[in-house]
Design a protein around this motif. Structure first.
Motif, PDB file in Angstrom:
ATOM      1  N   GLN A  31       0.834  -1.203   0.000  1.00  0.00           N
ATOM      2  CA  GLN A  31       0.000   0.000   0.000  1.00  0.00           C
ATOM      3  C   GLN A  31       0.864   1.246   0.000  1.00  0.00           C
ATOM      4  OE1 GLN A  31      -3.531   0.317  -0.157  1.00  0.00           O
ATOM      5  NE2 GLN A  31      -2.875   2.391  -0.614  1.00  0.00           N
ATOM      6  N   TYR A  32       1.965   1.208   0.744  1.00  0.00           N
ATOM      7  CA  TYR A  32       2.892   2.337   0.774  1.00  0.00           C
ATOM      8  C   TYR A  32       3.457   2.593  -0.621  1.00  0.00           C
ATOM      9  CZ  TYR A  32       7.106   5.058   1.498  1.00  0.00           C
ATOM     10  OH  TYR A  32       8.073   6.009   1.396  1.00  0.00           O
ATOM     11  N   VAL A  33       3.862   1.547  -1.300  1.00  0.00           N
ATOM     12  CA  VAL A  33       4.400   1.681  -2.656  1.00  0.00           C
ATOM     13  C   VAL A  33       3.327   2.209  -3.592  1.00  0.00           C
ATOM     14  CG1 VAL A  33       5.323   0.397  -4.639  1.00  0.00           C
ATOM     15  CG2 VAL A  33       6.188  -0.060  -2.328  1.00  0.00           C
ATOM     16  N   ASP A  34       2.098   1.698  -3.476  1.00  0.00           N
ATOM     17  CA  ASP A  34       0.998   2.183  -4.305  1.00  0.00           C
ATOM     18  C   ASP A  34       0.774   3.673  -4.091  1.00  0.00           C
ATOM     19  OD1 ASP A  34       0.652  -0.383  -5.251  1.00  0.00           O
ATOM     20  OD2 ASP A  34      -1.118  -0.803  -4.025  1.00  0.00           O
ATOM     21  N   ASP A  35       0.775   4.123  -2.835  1.00  0.00           N
ATOM     22  CA  ASP A  35       0.562   5.536  -2.539  1.00  0.00           C
ATOM     23  C   ASP A  35       1.702   6.397  -3.075  1.00  0.00           C
ATOM     24  OD1 ASP A  35      -1.925   5.219  -1.325  1.00  0.00           O
ATOM     25  OD2 ASP A  35      -1.060   4.947   0.665  1.00  0.00           O
ATOM     26  N   ALA A  36       2.925   5.912  -2.963  1.00  0.00           N
ATOM     27  CA  ALA A  36       4.065   6.650  -3.505  1.00  0.00           C
ATOM     28  C   ALA A  36       3.944   6.759  -5.026  1.00  0.00           C
ATOM     29  CB  ALA A  36       5.367   5.963  -3.115  1.00  0.00           C
ATOM     30  N   THR A  37       3.476   5.706  -5.662  1.00  0.00           N
ATOM     31  CA  THR A  37       3.282   5.718  -7.111  1.00  0.00           C
ATOM     32  C   THR A  37       2.196   6.712  -7.498  1.00  0.00           C
ATOM     33  OG1 THR A  37       3.986   3.422  -7.291  1.00  0.00           O
ATOM     34  CG2 THR A  37       2.680   4.288  -9.117  1.00  0.00           C
ATOM     35  N   ILE A  38       1.099   6.720  -6.759  1.00  0.00           N
ATOM     36  CA  ILE A  38       0.007   7.663  -7.035  1.00  0.00           C
ATOM     37  C   ILE A  38       0.517   9.101  -6.917  1.00  0.00           C
ATOM     38  CG2 ILE A  38      -2.179   8.581  -6.145  1.00  0.00           C
ATOM     39  CD1 ILE A  38      -2.890   5.645  -5.386  1.00  0.00           C
ATOM     40  N   ALA A  39       1.222   9.403  -5.834  1.00  0.00           N
ATOM     41  CA  ALA A  39       1.736  10.761  -5.624  1.00  0.00           C
ATOM     42  C   ALA A  39       2.683  11.160  -6.753  1.00  0.00           C
ATOM     43  CB  ALA A  39       2.436  10.863  -4.269  1.00  0.00           C
ATOM     44  N   THR A  40       3.515  10.242  -7.175  1.00  0.00           N
ATOM     45  CA  THR A  40       4.456  10.521  -8.264  1.00  0.00           C
ATOM     46  C   THR A  40       3.717  10.769  -9.570  1.00  0.00           C
ATOM     47  OG1 THR A  40       6.161   9.206  -7.181  1.00  0.00           O
ATOM     48  CG2 THR A  40       6.432   9.593  -9.535  1.00  0.00           C
ATOM     49  N   ARG A  41       2.673   9.992  -9.830  1.00  0.00           N
ATOM     50  CA  ARG A  41       1.878  10.189 -11.048  1.00  0.00           C
ATOM     51  C   ARG A  41       1.222  11.562 -11.058  1.00  0.00           C
ATOM     52  NH1 ARG A  41      -1.315   4.471 -11.013  1.00  0.00           N
ATOM     53  NH2 ARG A  41       0.330   3.184 -11.916  1.00  0.00           N
ATOM     54  N   VAL A  42       0.678  11.974  -9.916  1.00  0.00           N
ATOM     55  CA  VAL A  42       0.028  13.284  -9.829  1.00  0.00           C
ATOM     56  C   VAL A  42       1.054  14.391 -10.078  1.00  0.00           C
ATOM     57  CG1 VAL A  42      -1.195  14.900  -8.317  1.00  0.00           C
ATOM     58  CG2 VAL A  42      -1.832  12.486  -8.320  1.00  0.00           C
ATOM     59  N   LYS A  43       2.218  14.298  -9.435  1.00  0.00           N
ATOM     60  CA  LYS A  43       3.261  15.309  -9.636  1.00  0.00           C
ATOM     61  C   LYS A  43       3.707  15.357 -11.096  1.00  0.00           C
ATOM     62  CE  LYS A  43       5.342  17.569  -6.844  1.00  0.00           C
ATOM     63  NZ  LYS A  43       5.157  18.955  -6.378  1.00  0.00           N
ATOM     64  N   ALA A  44       3.804  14.209 -11.737  1.00  0.00           N
ATOM     65  CA  ALA A  44       4.193  14.173 -13.147  1.00  0.00           C
ATOM     66  C   ALA A  44       3.152  14.880 -14.013  1.00  0.00           C
ATOM     67  CB  ALA A  44       4.385  12.731 -13.611  1.00  0.00           C
ATOM     68  N   ARG A  45       1.880  14.691 -13.690  1.00  0.00           N
ATOM     69  CA  ARG A  45       0.820  15.378 -14.441  1.00  0.00           C
ATOM     70  C   ARG A  45       0.921  16.885 -14.249  1.00  0.00           C
ATOM     71  NH1 ARG A  45      -4.451  12.468 -15.739  1.00  0.00           N
ATOM     72  NH2 ARG A  45      -3.752  10.335 -16.051  1.00  0.00           N
ATOM     73  N   PHE A  46       1.243  17.307 -13.036  1.00  0.00           N
ATOM     74  CA  PHE A  46       1.427  18.743 -12.780  1.00  0.00           C
ATOM     75  C   PHE A  46       2.591  19.270 -13.619  1.00  0.00           C
ATOM     76  CE2 PHE A  46      -0.379  18.788  -8.146  1.00  0.00           C
ATOM     77  CZ  PHE A  46      -1.636  18.471  -8.640  1.00  0.00           C
ATOM     78  N   ALA A  47       3.684  18.530 -13.672  1.00  0.00           N
ATOM     79  CA  ALA A  47       4.874  18.964 -14.410  1.00  0.00           C
ATOM     80  C   ALA A  47       4.592  19.071 -15.908  1.00  0.00           C
ATOM     81  CB  ALA A  47       6.029  17.999 -14.159  1.00  0.00           C
TER      82      ALA A  47
END
Length: 106
Positions: A31-47
């Motif tokens: 779950q921790y890895v999944d959440d880190a992946t989600i956060a990274t995906r969101v930041k990438a979309r912002f970028a």
């Protein structure tokens, strides 16, 4: 150049979330890895987006709930950040705590 910036942002987001303990609310390492992946995906979309500043907005994820914090220069930027987060795979809920603070010309 844009691809380098996006890759850098994704790497920074992964490093920033990498220091958190699994016991911060996630039930498993997965779950921790999944959440880190989600956060990274969101930041990438912002970028990748021209309207949202990935540098001024922080993203945290916990059990699929994304919390956005930081500052936007307009209500439109805040709203767009929320839209991008909601459209990210595996995001269940978005808490948009971004503060709108118009840019000052000093």
């Amino acid at each position: 150049m844009k691809k380098i910036l996006i890759a850098s942002m994704v790497t920074l987001a992964a490093l920033a979330t990498g220091g958190c303990a699994v016991t911060s609310g996630q039930s498993t390492v997965g779950q921790y890895v999944d959440d880190a992946t989600i956060a990274t995906r969101v930041k990438a979309r912002f970028a990748e987006d021209t309207q949202v500043s990935a540098m001024r907005i922080q993203v945290e994820a916990l059990k699929g709930t994304v919390q956005l914090a930081g500052f936007a220069t307009s209500q439109a930027e805040k709203d767009r950040a929320g839209q991008l987060a909601r459209a990210t795979p595996d995001v269940k809920e978005v808490r948009n705590n971004i503060i709108v603070r118009p840019a000052t010309n000093n």
